[in-house]
Design a protein around this motif. Structure first.
Motif, PDB file in Angstrom:
ATOM      1  N   ARG A 123     -45.121 -49.996  12.353  1.00  0.00           N
ATOM      2  CA  ARG A 123     -44.191 -48.916  12.732  1.00  0.00           C
ATOM      3  C   ARG A 123     -44.718 -47.564  12.230  1.00  0.00           C
ATOM      4  N   ILE A 124     -45.223 -47.544  11.005  1.00  0.00           N
ATOM      5  CA  ILE A 124     -45.779 -46.307  10.453  1.00  0.00           C
ATOM      6  C   ILE A 124     -46.993 -45.877  11.274  1.00  0.00           C
ATOM      7  N   MET A 125     -47.912 -46.803  11.516  1.00  0.00           N
ATOM      8  CA  MET A 125     -49.126 -46.481  12.268  1.00  0.00           C
ATOM      9  C   MET A 125     -48.798 -46.022  13.683  1.00  0.00           C
ATOM     10  N   GLY A 126     -47.849 -46.677  14.319  1.00  0.00           N
ATOM     11  CA  GLY A 126     -47.459 -46.289  15.673  1.00  0.00           C
ATOM     12  C   GLY A 126     -46.897 -44.879  15.742  1.00  0.00           C
ATOM     13  N   GLY A 127     -46.351 -44.405  14.628  1.00  0.00           N
ATOM     14  CA  GLY A 127     -45.846 -43.041  14.563  1.00  0.00           C
ATOM     15  C   GLY A 127     -46.898 -42.026  14.142  1.00  0.00           C
ATOM     16  N   GLU A 128     -47.982 -42.491  13.512  1.00  0.00           N
ATOM     17  CA  GLU A 128     -49.018 -41.578  13.023  1.00  0.00           C
ATOM     18  C   GLU A 128     -50.087 -41.250  14.066  1.00  0.00           C
ATOM     19  N   THR A 129     -50.253 -42.118  15.060  1.00  0.00           N
ATOM     20  CA  THR A 129     -51.335 -41.928  16.024  1.00  0.00           C
ATOM     21  C   THR A 129     -50.939 -42.467  17.387  1.00  0.00           C
ATOM     22  N   LEU A 144     -53.114 -46.372  19.390  1.00  0.00           N
ATOM     23  CA  LEU A 144     -52.816 -47.804  19.330  1.00  0.00           C
ATOM     24  C   LEU A 144     -52.078 -48.228  20.599  1.00  0.00           C
ATOM     25  N   SER A 145     -51.930 -49.516  20.797  1.00  0.00           N
ATOM     26  CA  SER A 145     -51.250 -50.032  21.990  1.00  0.00           C
ATOM     27  C   SER A 145     -49.734 -50.006  21.847  1.00  0.00           C
ATOM     28  N   PHE A 146     -49.222 -49.510  20.732  1.00  0.00           N
ATOM     29  CA  PHE A 146     -47.786 -49.413  20.484  1.00  0.00           C
ATOM     30  C   PHE A 146     -47.485 -48.085  19.803  1.00  0.00           C
ATOM     31  N   GLY A 147     -46.216 -47.717  19.848  1.00  0.00           N
ATOM     32  CA  GLY A 147     -45.773 -46.484  19.215  1.00  0.00           C
ATOM     33  C   GLY A 147     -44.974 -46.769  17.961  1.00  0.00           C
ATOM     34  N   PRO A 148     -44.064 -45.865  17.599  1.00  0.00           N
ATOM     35  CA  PRO A 148     -43.308 -46.021  16.357  1.00  0.00           C
ATOM     36  C   PRO A 148     -42.392 -47.250  16.323  1.00  0.00           C
ATOM     37  N   GLU A 149     -42.230 -47.919  17.447  1.00  0.00           N
ATOM     38  CA  GLU A 149     -41.452 -49.161  17.461  1.00  0.00           C
ATOM     39  C   GLU A 149     -42.230 -50.305  16.814  1.00  0.00           C
ATOM     40  N   GLY A 150     -43.550 -50.125  16.664  1.00  0.00           N
ATOM     41  CA  GLY A 150     -44.379 -51.161  16.063  1.00  0.00           C
ATOM     42  C   GLY A 150     -44.647 -52.300  17.025  1.00  0.00           C
ATOM     43  N   VAL A 151     -45.156 -53.401  16.495  1.00  0.00           N
ATOM     44  CA  VAL A 151     -45.419 -54.571  17.335  1.00  0.00           C
ATOM     45  C   VAL A 151     -44.100 -55.271  17.617  1.00  0.00           C
ATOM     46  N   SER A 152     -44.049 -55.968  18.715  1.00  0.00           N
ATOM     47  CA  SER A 152     -42.782 -56.567  19.146  1.00  0.00           C
ATOM     48  C   SER A 152     -42.652 -58.022  18.704  1.00  0.00           C
ATOM     49  N   LEU A 153     -42.776 -58.235  17.395  1.00  0.00           N
ATOM     50  CA  LEU A 153     -42.617 -59.571  16.841  1.00  0.00           C
ATOM     51  C   LEU A 153     -41.511 -59.559  15.794  1.00  0.00           C
ATOM     52  N   SER A 154     -40.784 -60.653  15.716  1.00  0.00           N
ATOM     53  CA  SER A 154     -39.805 -60.806  14.639  1.00  0.00           C
ATOM     54  C   SER A 154     -40.556 -61.143  13.354  1.00  0.00           C
TER      55      SER A 154
END
Length: 167
Positions: free
Chosen positions: A20-26, A29-39
């Motif tokens: 989630r942090i990485m998705g918001g910093e750049t 990546l293949s995802f944004g601030p929502e992060g990866v879609s895994l529980s």
């Protein structure tokens, strides 16, 4: 002091937060601030399976108790494609330019060659991500194609270079 090690199931919560942090910093990546879609459970199961498979790698880098970088090697279980892995790497923005990406690449390539006995590593990288492309070239990766309109970020298409390294 930064330490690296193979990710374990008990790293799942840290990894999900990191994504989630990485998705918001750049936007690289293949995802944004929502992060990866895994529980949490799915992430734990994924990490357990990866840890147990000598052809796969999920390496994490911690600065103290903070997850600051990761590199993955994902292989196929299909016999015709088991000779290669897809590499993914990320480093928290605060740690950019401090050698962590280089260290993670060195460890991943050594693992691919010496432990997994792979013949090739491939990756995709946004064509605008000059820093990453320079890092990959430093290790001998070459571009073999460009995938136009590979991703769409905020309504804008981004092209991606496909790169490979023969081991």
């Amino acid at each position: 002091m930064i330490t690296t090690r193979k990710a374990r199931a008990d790293d799942a919560e840290d990894i999900l937060e990191y994504s989630r942090i990485m998705g918001g910093e750049t936007d690289n990546l293949s995802f944004g601030p929502e992060g990866v879609s895994l529980s949490l459970l799915q992430e734990q199961e994924f990490l357990e399976a990866t840890y147990a498979n000598p052809k796969q790698l999920y390496l994490v880098a911690y600065d103290g108790n903070k997850l600051v970088g990761a590199v993955t090697l994902a292989t196929s279980n299909k016999p015709r494609m088991e000779h290669r892995a897809e590499l993914g790497i990320s480093v928290r923005k605060k740690w950019w330019g401090k050698g962590l990406g280089t260290r993670l690449m060195e460890e991943a390539i050594a693992y691919a060659r010496d432990v997994a006995h792979l013949e090739m590593i491939t990756l995709t990288v946004n064509t605008s991500n000059v820093r990453a492309i320079e890092l990959y070239r430093k290790f001998g990766f070459t571009r073999f194609a460009t995938f136009t309109n590979h991703s769409k970020i905020g309504g804008v298409y981004a092209d991606c270079d496909l790169m490979s390294l023969k081991l």
